[in-house]
Design a protein around this motif. Structure first.
Motif, mmCIF file in Angstrom:
data_model
loop_
_atom_site.group_PDB
_atom_site.id
_atom_site.type_symbol
_atom_site.label_atom_id
_atom_site.label_comp_id
_atom_site.label_asym_id
_atom_site.label_seq_id
_atom_site.Cartn_x
_atom_site.Cartn_y
_atom_site.Cartn_z
ATOM 1 N N VAL A 1 0.742 -1.008 -0.136
ATOM 2 C CA VAL A 1 -0.048 0.100 -0.124
ATOM 3 C C VAL A 1 0.977 1.186 0.171
ATOM 4 O O VAL A 1 1.974 1.314 0.752
ATOM 5 C CB VAL A 1 -0.763 0.143 1.286
ATOM 6 N N HIS B 1 -1.363 1.427 -4.752
ATOM 7 C CA HIS B 1 -0.681 -0.088 -4.498
ATOM 8 C C HIS B 1 0.548 0.024 -5.100
ATOM 9 O O HIS B 1 1.115 0.624 -6.335
ATOM 10 C CB HIS B 1 -1.554 -1.010 -4.881
ATOM 11 N N PRO C 1 -2.800 -5.097 -4.937
ATOM 12 C CA PRO C 1 -1.473 -5.107 -5.022
ATOM 13 C C PRO C 1 -1.027 -5.319 -6.586
ATOM 14 O O PRO C 1 -1.966 -6.286 -7.391
ATOM 15 C CB PRO C 1 -0.464 -6.076 -4.447
#
Length: 260
Positions: free
Chosen positions: A97, A121, A223
């Protein structure tokens, strides 16, 4: 390298602000006493007495302010000609993050926040300073960002923008989230690529084993494989803000390392 429809592969991404003190006293000040012999330079010791010192203009040397969160070592990697830096800071070395802030340097050499903070991300396994293809980590460093593109029309970018259907992507991400639309807007990060070309260029100067196709692209809610992703509205804001005359760069990595 963008993901092709019908495959589960996602693009590998490889993916840098015065106090004024015033004082006053009440009443009349006494007349100053005449200078003593000690106040006058005698020409033998090479120095100057207090009277001479008081007449000399005070010279202070101010160094340019560093970008908040960026330490001296990292700052030396930002080119002298650069006056625009996107700082992408990760929570930890293994986190995925990020927070991104666009900074600009004024003519006095001081940095100021121009946009952000924006959330997003990075790669699934975090960060690395020795990126390899497939390691699921984003590269740490200071990289030029001067080329953009996407599946959608140019939203008003000042850097070169390549609209192409090749930016289409399908499949799902690591959290099962759909990837469609992730490459609607992208900014190429100059890691293992040829600068001045479309983000779709697959030339890898460091060799394919060092990865490539590192982009800043639209966030898909999870992600990435190596890229940095930002919300769609932040991507359009970034594209409109990046100015090639400012020689923009991205400064990216975990916060602890960027502070060095």
């Amino acid at each position: 390298m963008p993901v092709r429809k019908g495959t589960a592969t996602v693009l590998t991404c490889a993916l840098s602000a015065a106090l004024v003190l015033t004082g006053c006293t009440a009443g009349r000040s006494p007349a100053p006493a005449p200078p003593s012999a000690r106040d006058v330079h005698d020409g033998r010791d090479g120095g100057a007495g207090p009277a001479a010192a008081s007449r000399a203009p005070r010279q202070e040397r101010r160094t340019p302010e560093r970008i908040p969160g960026i330490g001296p070592t990292t700052h030396t990697r930002i080119p002298d000609a650069t006056t625009q830096a996107l700082v992408v800071s990760g929570e930890s070395a293994d986190g995925n993050v990020v927070t991104a802030v666009l900074h600009e340097r004024d003519r006095a050499g001081r940095w100021h926040r121009a946009a952000g903070p924006w959330s997003g991300h990075n790669a699934l396994r975090g960060w690395t300073d020795a990126h390899e293809a497939g390691d699921l980590r984003s590269p740490i460093g200071v990289f030029r960002i001067g080329d953009a593109g996407g599946r959608l029309p140019d939203p008003g970018a000042r850097i070169p923008y390549d609209q192409d259907e090749e930016f289409a992507v399908s499949g799902t991400g690591f959290l099962g989230e759909p990837l469609e639309g992730s490459f609607d807007y992208v900014v190429a990060i100059d890691y293992n690529r040829v600068a001045g070309t479309t983000p779709l260029n697959k030339e890898r100067p460091l060799g394919p084993e060092k990865g490539g196709g590192v982009w800043i692209h639209v966030d898909h809610g999870g992600p990435t494989q190596a890229c940095v992703s930002l919300r769609r509205e932040n991507m359009t804001e970034l594209l409109r803000a990046l100015d090639p005359a400012r020689e923009p760069v991205v400064v990216m990595g975990p916060a602890g390392e960027l502070a060095l």
